[in-house]
Design a protein around this motif. Sequence first.
Motif, PDB file in Angstrom:
ATOM      1  N   GLY A 159       0.885  -1.031   0.035  1.00  0.00           N
ATOM      2  CA  GLY A 159       0.039   0.073  -0.153  1.00  0.00           C
ATOM      3  C   GLY A 159       0.610   1.108  -0.056  1.00  0.00           C
ATOM      4  O   GLY A 159       2.031   1.163   0.298  1.00  0.00           O
ATOM      5  N   VAL A 160       0.356   2.230  -0.541  1.00  0.00           N
ATOM      6  CA  VAL A 160       1.155   3.555  -0.577  1.00  0.00           C
ATOM      7  C   VAL A 160       0.189   4.714   0.012  1.00  0.00           C
ATOM      8  O   VAL A 160      -1.110   4.825  -0.236  1.00  0.00           O
ATOM      9  CB  VAL A 160       1.360   3.873  -2.153  1.00  0.00           C
ATOM     10  CG1 VAL A 160       1.878   5.278  -2.245  1.00  0.00           C
ATOM     11  CG2 VAL A 160       2.325   3.145  -2.575  1.00  0.00           C
ATOM     12  N   LEU A 161       0.859   5.727   0.667  1.00  0.00           N
ATOM     13  CA  LEU A 161       0.207   6.711   1.634  1.00  0.00           C
ATOM     14  C   LEU A 161       1.086   7.850   1.101  1.00  0.00           C
ATOM     15  O   LEU A 161       2.204   7.852   1.195  1.00  0.00           O
ATOM     16  CB  LEU A 161       0.015   6.631   2.762  1.00  0.00           C
ATOM     17  CG  LEU A 161      -0.482   7.511   3.903  1.00  0.00           C
ATOM     18  CD1 LEU A 161      -2.049   7.419   3.719  1.00  0.00           C
ATOM     19  CD2 LEU A 161      -0.182   7.404   5.186  1.00  0.00           C
ATOM     20  N   LEU A 162       0.401   8.930   0.672  1.00  0.00           N
ATOM     21  CA  LEU A 162       0.951  10.144   0.239  1.00  0.00           C
ATOM     22  C   LEU A 162       0.578  11.242   1.314  1.00  0.00           C
ATOM     23  O   LEU A 162      -0.233  11.271   1.876  1.00  0.00           O
ATOM     24  CB  LEU A 162       0.602  10.586  -1.273  1.00  0.00           C
ATOM     25  CG  LEU A 162       1.061   9.607  -2.278  1.00  0.00           C
ATOM     26  CD1 LEU A 162       0.353   9.861  -3.897  1.00  0.00           C
ATOM     27  CD2 LEU A 162       2.326   9.102  -2.280  1.00  0.00           C
ATOM     28  N   PRO A 163       1.398  12.520   1.154  1.00  0.00           N
ATOM     29  CA  PRO A 163       0.974  13.661   1.975  1.00  0.00           C
ATOM     30  C   PRO A 163      -0.337  14.202   1.737  1.00  0.00           C
ATOM     31  O   PRO A 163      -0.786  14.010   0.727  1.00  0.00           O
ATOM     32  CB  PRO A 163       1.873  14.587   1.687  1.00  0.00           C
ATOM     33  CG  PRO A 163       3.105  13.834   1.321  1.00  0.00           C
ATOM     34  CD  PRO A 163       2.617  12.799   0.251  1.00  0.00           C
ATOM     35  N   GLY A 164      -1.235  14.258   2.854  1.00  0.00           N
ATOM     36  CA  GLY A 164      -2.683  14.512   2.705  1.00  0.00           C
ATOM     37  C   GLY A 164      -3.513  13.709   2.647  1.00  0.00           C
ATOM     38  O   GLY A 164      -4.706  13.974   2.579  1.00  0.00           O
ATOM     39  N   GLU A 165      -2.862  12.473   2.770  1.00  0.00           N
ATOM     40  CA  GLU A 165      -4.105  10.995   2.629  1.00  0.00           C
ATOM     41  C   GLU A 165      -4.040  10.604   3.795  1.00  0.00           C
ATOM     42  O   GLU A 165      -4.978   9.419   4.052  1.00  0.00           O
ATOM     43  CB  GLU A 165      -3.540  10.312   1.651  1.00  0.00           C
ATOM     44  CG  GLU A 165      -3.468  10.774   0.242  1.00  0.00           C
ATOM     45  CD  GLU A 165      -2.920   9.817  -0.861  1.00  0.00           C
ATOM     46  OE1 GLU A 165      -3.090  10.088  -2.126  1.00  0.00           O
ATOM     47  OE2 GLU A 165      -2.367   8.723  -0.308  1.00  0.00           O
ATOM     48  N   VAL A 166      -3.536  10.965   4.816  1.00  0.00           N
ATOM     49  CA  VAL A 166      -3.732  10.067   6.159  1.00  0.00           C
ATOM     50  C   VAL A 166      -5.199  10.285   6.795  1.00  0.00           C
ATOM     51  O   VAL A 166      -5.810  11.609   6.948  1.00  0.00           O
ATOM     52  CB  VAL A 166      -2.722  10.858   7.302  1.00  0.00           C
ATOM     53  CG1 VAL A 166      -3.125  10.117   8.852  1.00  0.00           C
ATOM     54  CG2 VAL A 166      -1.335  10.628   6.893  1.00  0.00           C
ATOM     55  N   CYS A 167      -5.797   9.309   7.013  1.00  0.00           N
ATOM     56  CA  CYS A 167      -7.278   9.487   7.603  1.00  0.00           C
ATOM     57  C   CYS A 167      -7.482   9.529   9.043  1.00  0.00           C
ATOM     58  O   CYS A 167      -6.817   8.388   9.560  1.00  0.00           O
ATOM     59  CB  CYS A 167      -8.087   8.253   6.912  1.00  0.00           C
ATOM     60  SG  CYS A 167      -8.315   8.114   5.129  1.00  0.00           S
ATOM     61  N   ASP A 168      -7.857  10.382   9.490  1.00  0.00           N
ATOM     62  CA  ASP A 168      -8.092  10.607  10.985  1.00  0.00           C
ATOM     63  C   ASP A 168      -9.244   9.792  11.334  1.00  0.00           C
ATOM     64  O   ASP A 168      -9.527   9.283  12.472  1.00  0.00           O
ATOM     65  CB  ASP A 168      -8.026  11.858  11.429  1.00  0.00           C
ATOM     66  CG  ASP A 168      -6.574  12.655  11.493  1.00  0.00           C
ATOM     67  OD1 ASP A 168      -5.522  11.952  11.666  1.00  0.00           O
ATOM     68  OD2 ASP A 168      -6.368  13.716  10.855  1.00  0.00           O
ATOM     69  N   THR A 169     -10.223   9.685  10.652  1.00  0.00           N
ATOM     70  CA  THR A 169     -11.402   8.977  10.794  1.00  0.00           C
ATOM     71  C   THR A 169     -11.379   7.969   9.486  1.00  0.00           C
ATOM     72  O   THR A 169     -11.403   8.039   8.327  1.00  0.00           O
ATOM     73  CB  THR A 169     -12.735   9.901  10.672  1.00  0.00           C
ATOM     74  OG1 THR A 169     -12.506  10.819  11.564  1.00  0.00           O
ATOM     75  CG2 THR A 169     -13.888   8.980  10.686  1.00  0.00           C
ATOM     76  N   PRO A 170     -11.579   6.696  10.152  1.00  0.00           N
ATOM     77  CA  PRO A 170     -11.111   5.510   8.969  1.00  0.00           C
ATOM     78  C   PRO A 170     -12.573   5.620   7.946  1.00  0.00           C
ATOM     79  O   PRO A 170     -13.714   5.840   8.261  1.00  0.00           O
ATOM     80  CB  PRO A 170     -11.548   4.224   9.788  1.00  0.00           C
ATOM     81  CG  PRO A 170     -10.811   4.761  11.103  1.00  0.00           C
ATOM     82  CD  PRO A 170     -11.485   6.101  11.342  1.00  0.00           C
ATOM     83  N   PRO A 171     -12.525   5.295   6.503  1.00  0.00           N
ATOM     84  CA  PRO A 171     -13.283   5.267   5.566  1.00  0.00           C
ATOM     85  C   PRO A 171     -14.427   4.449   6.063  1.00  0.00           C
ATOM     86  O   PRO A 171     -14.168   3.261   6.764  1.00  0.00           O
ATOM     87  CB  PRO A 171     -12.586   4.717   4.356  1.00  0.00           C
ATOM     88  CG  PRO A 171     -11.383   5.079   4.527  1.00  0.00           C
ATOM     89  CD  PRO A 171     -10.910   5.061   5.993  1.00  0.00           C
ATOM     90  N   ALA A 172     -15.541   4.452   5.554  1.00  0.00           N
ATOM     91  CA  ALA A 172     -16.788   3.643   6.395  1.00  0.00           C
ATOM     92  C   ALA A 172     -16.441   2.298   5.992  1.00  0.00           C
ATOM     93  O   ALA A 172     -16.952   1.438   6.714  1.00  0.00           O
ATOM     94  CB  ALA A 172     -18.119   4.221   5.614  1.00  0.00           C
ATOM     95  N   TRP A 173     -15.984   1.783   4.643  1.00  0.00           N
ATOM     96  CA  TRP A 173     -15.890   0.320   4.327  1.00  0.00           C
ATOM     97  C   TRP A 173     -15.213  -0.223   5.453  1.00  0.00           C
ATOM     98  O   TRP A 173     -15.363  -1.506   5.686  1.00  0.00           O
ATOM     99  CB  TRP A 173     -15.487   0.376   2.837  1.00  0.00           C
ATOM    100  CG  TRP A 173     -15.070  -1.004   2.632  1.00  0.00           C
ATOM    101  CD1 TRP A 173     -14.010  -1.770   2.712  1.00  0.00           C
ATOM    102  CD2 TRP A 173     -16.170  -2.009   2.253  1.00  0.00           C
ATOM    103  NE1 TRP A 173     -13.980  -3.059   2.131  1.00  0.00           N
ATOM    104  CE2 TRP A 173     -15.269  -3.289   1.841  1.00  0.00           C
ATOM    105  CE3 TRP A 173     -17.488  -1.977   1.832  1.00  0.00           C
ATOM    106  CZ2 TRP A 173     -15.896  -4.536   1.587  1.00  0.00           C
ATOM    107  CZ3 TRP A 173     -18.262  -3.193   1.514  1.00  0.00           C
ATOM    108  CH2 TRP A 173     -17.364  -4.362   1.194  1.00  0.00           C
ATOM    109  N   VAL A 174     -14.143   0.299   5.775  1.00  0.00           N
ATOM    110  CA  VAL A 174     -12.985  -0.329   6.757  1.00  0.00           C
ATOM    111  C   VAL A 174     -13.170   0.017   8.337  1.00  0.00           C
ATOM    112  O   VAL A 174     -12.479  -0.310   9.031  1.00  0.00           O
ATOM    113  CB  VAL A 174     -11.361  -0.139   6.117  1.00  0.00           C
ATOM    114  CG1 VAL A 174     -11.594  -0.846   4.845  1.00  0.00           C
ATOM    115  CG2 VAL A 174     -11.156   1.352   6.117  1.00  0.00           C
ATOM    116  N   ALA A 175     -14.103   0.957   8.561  1.00  0.00           N
ATOM    117  CA  ALA A 175     -14.307   1.429   9.971  1.00  0.00           C
ATOM    118  C   ALA A 175     -14.597   0.165  10.575  1.00  0.00           C
ATOM    119  O   ALA A 175     -15.093  -1.049  10.402  1.00  0.00           O
ATOM    120  CB  ALA A 175     -15.486   2.333   9.853  1.00  0.00           C
TER     121      ALA A 175
END
Length: 385
Positions: free
Chosen positions: A174-190
């Motif tokens: 998996g890849v994460l770029l600046p500005g993509e950090v999720c402080d609240t998980p997306p609904a599908w994986v919450a």
Amino acid sequence: MDPIELATGDGLVLRAWQPEDAADVFRACQDPLIQRWTMVPVPYLPEHAEGFTGELTRAAWAGETSAPLGVFDARSGELLASAGLVALDRRGGDAELGTWVAPWARGRRVAERAGRAVAHWAFEVLGLRRLTWRAEIGNHASKLTAERIGFTFDGVVRAGLPARGGGFVDGWQGVLLPGEVCDTPPAWVAPGGPGAQRAHALSHPPERLPAGPCTLRTLRDSDLDDLVATFRDPDTVQWTSIPLDYRPEQGREFVRNAYPAMWLRGTGAGFAFADREDRFAGTIDLRISGLDPVTAEVGYSAAPWARGKGYTTAAVRAVCRYGFERLALGRIVWRAHVGNDASRRVAEKVGFKVEGVQRDSCVQRGERVDGWVATLLRPDLTAEN
């Protein structure tokens, strides 16, 4: 690079390892899951923990090659996990985020919370341009954690990770770029969401599932002769894309790898179905769409001696119920070559609604043929007779 300390605000403290942490690291790394899914030495000895929390940590921070951090409970000081940057390249702006969680701290989303804090630090303080997360296929819990942080996965990297004992194994990256950090998980994986439900199911494939007069179970080496006979049967050959003159070595590969790979990769679920004496009666699987995560396609083949006994209908009904209840599916598709009346009768008994004919929609040994298509939604699923 000087060692750091981070506080998450929700009860975690991350700091560089200290020699006094060695005993707790040694205890944590006796865990079978840590040994299964990470590259810690096995057997894990006290000297391994002492070296990791001592000289290896000091050298990593001094040389800026990695940023190893322990994760601790802010109130009690108890060790909970490891979370940090490995393969750090500050000049290139790249690093890998890696975690493990002590067995006594699981179920508290520690890796997610700590990993998110490390990601923020990596981007906002170190100025990195990219983080990666790698996990061996089958480690659905790790992939789920990364997705909650915001990592995007684009498929399987073949032979992408070193294997214990030498060689390489397939992995997810998996890849994460600046500005993509999720402080609240997306609904599908919450937590409690459909992705979390599916990850748990894929991590724990059932050995057996009841299916009316038959049973869904794992394929076995002892099924090989019956499987080959089924896949060489004229009716099976006529209506499927199974290779002609199916050979035992092809069957052996199917038994040992086809369905296990589906479970590991998260692309579907496959079973044999067996009669009351536990003899092989057919194969059945759900293949999850790569474009629509709530859609899967069902496929099945019945052994010649098992036809006309209700086994196939019961197996299809059971696997569809499993798909809705455990794999968080919302829609299951059935397809068959036009003229395959026996397969259509089974699908309609289960509750599939035939939507029509798709021209040239099925591929059979290099040729395209027309196919029926039907869809099952959860309310459509019929009760067992």
